[in-house]
Write a protein that holds these residues in place. Structure first.
Motif: not given
Length: 357
Positions: A152-155, A240-241, A273-278
């Motif tokens: 869920d890339t929106s959250s 997790h969140e 991590a990729m979804s969070c720009m890490c």
């Protein structure tokens, strides 16, 4: 429609997949319950109806009262015959996730053949080369479905609110202290980098309830031998969140997530991590082939893990422009290819093929 998902313990990538899948299918009126055989730290993340039991009578009562149209059984192939003997008449899907190394996965899939072929209506697995090879080899005529997992890339995405200014550059690692996660090479790479970059700090995210006790002792000894105790912060069972916050901080610090696994069926921590720009640097652990492309969406370690891993990490630390490009490319790729919407279409197509929709 109600579906039951069954696994040993709520922990790790399999537990993450179960929740993400539930989110993806809820909009289509498909609801999931979870059955785990024992308690685990991941229970704190679950909002769905969850049962914790390994008792036959209790399981019989669960399946009788809920009228599940399908049951997905992850990894535990003996449960396929067990659930039939408990009276379940609906569709059974054997899911292949989290089986460890190639040899471990092959061992399980060879031993599972008779039971899977007799009791399962289909096999489900991610688009991972080694799993595809094994399943095509040992289950040539069994109905099978393979598509990417989802997030869920929106959250679960890059955080910008209440983010501190990082004093140090942070290297992250996620996994259990066990052989396949290859924590030894991670510590060796970290030691090499800390000798060169004095402001580095190491964050290790683990589940202290799991892992090999002997390896945990070896881990502590290696920390002392490499003089890393003052550099490393260990986090156990972070909800997790909250992990999106930590991944975002690692990326903001100029650091990266380093994955040293030998083999992964998927690699949820890397996708997250990729979804969070890490930025991510990872071994070629097979499961990552679908989303980490060298110097495009991340960095892939080849050959000698410690030597090449140190080299790739140094290149990233010394090249802010490359680092920023990887962050942007990675997040974009995950949003486009691993969305809940795309997963729901593929999963519902599987259900149609099984005459469930």
């Amino acid at each position: 429609m109600k579906i039951l998902f069954v696994f040993y313990i709520p922990s790790g990538g399999v537990e993450t997949l179960a929740r993400q899948r539930s989110l993806a299918l809820k909009k289509l009126g498909i609801n999931f319950d979870f059955l785990y055989f024992q308690k685990g730290a991941g229970i704190q993340n679950i909002n769905e109806k969850v049962y914790i039991t390994n008792d036959d009578q209790q399981i019989r009562e669960i399946i009788t009262k809920n009228d599940y149209k399908a049951i997905i059984i992850d990894s535990d192939y003996p449960f396929l015959s067990r659930i039939r003997k408990l009276g379940y008449k609906g569709k059974l899907i054997y899911e292949v996730q989290g089986l460890g190394s190639f040899s471990e996965a092959e061992h399980v899939l060879i031993n599972a053949r008779a039971i899977v072929n007799e009791y399962a209506d289909a096999i489900l697995y991610p688009q991972t080369p080694h799993l595809d090879k094994l399943i095509q080899t040992y289950y040539p005529v069994k109905k099978k479905f393979s598509f990417h997992n989802c997030i869920d890339t929106s959250s679960f995405t890059y955080r910008t609110v209440n983010m501190p200014n990082e004093e140090n550059t942070i290297i992250g690692w996620v996994g259990r202290i066990e052989e396949n996660k290859n924590w030894k090479d991670f510590l060796l790479i970290s030691s090499e980098l800390c000798n060169t970059y004095k402001n580095l700090r190491i964050w290790m995210f683990t589940d202290d309830n799991l892992g090999n006790p002997k390896e945990k002792i070896q881990f502590e000894r290696m920390l002392n031998r490499l003089s890393l105790k003052d550099k490393i912060t260990k986090y156990s069972n972070i909800p997790h969140e909250q992990m999106a916050h930590y991944y975002s901080r690692i990326g903001n610090s100029g650091g990266f997530l380093l994955s040293t696994s030998r083999v992964e069926g998927f690699g949820y921590a890397i996708v997250e991590a990729m979804s969070c720009m890490c930025p991510v640097i990872t071994t070629d652990s097979d499961g990552i082939k679908s989303f980490v492309f060298h110097n495009r969406t991340g960095k892939v370690i080849k050959n000698n893990i410690v030597e090449n891993g140190t080299l790739q990490a140094s290149e990233l630390l010394n090249n802010p422009n490359l680092k920023n490009r990887l962050r942007i490319n990675a997040q974009s790729y995950i949003k486009e290819n691993f969305s809940l919407e795309k997963y729901s279409i593929q999963f519902s197509n599987m259900l149609k093929d099984l005459d469930l929709l």
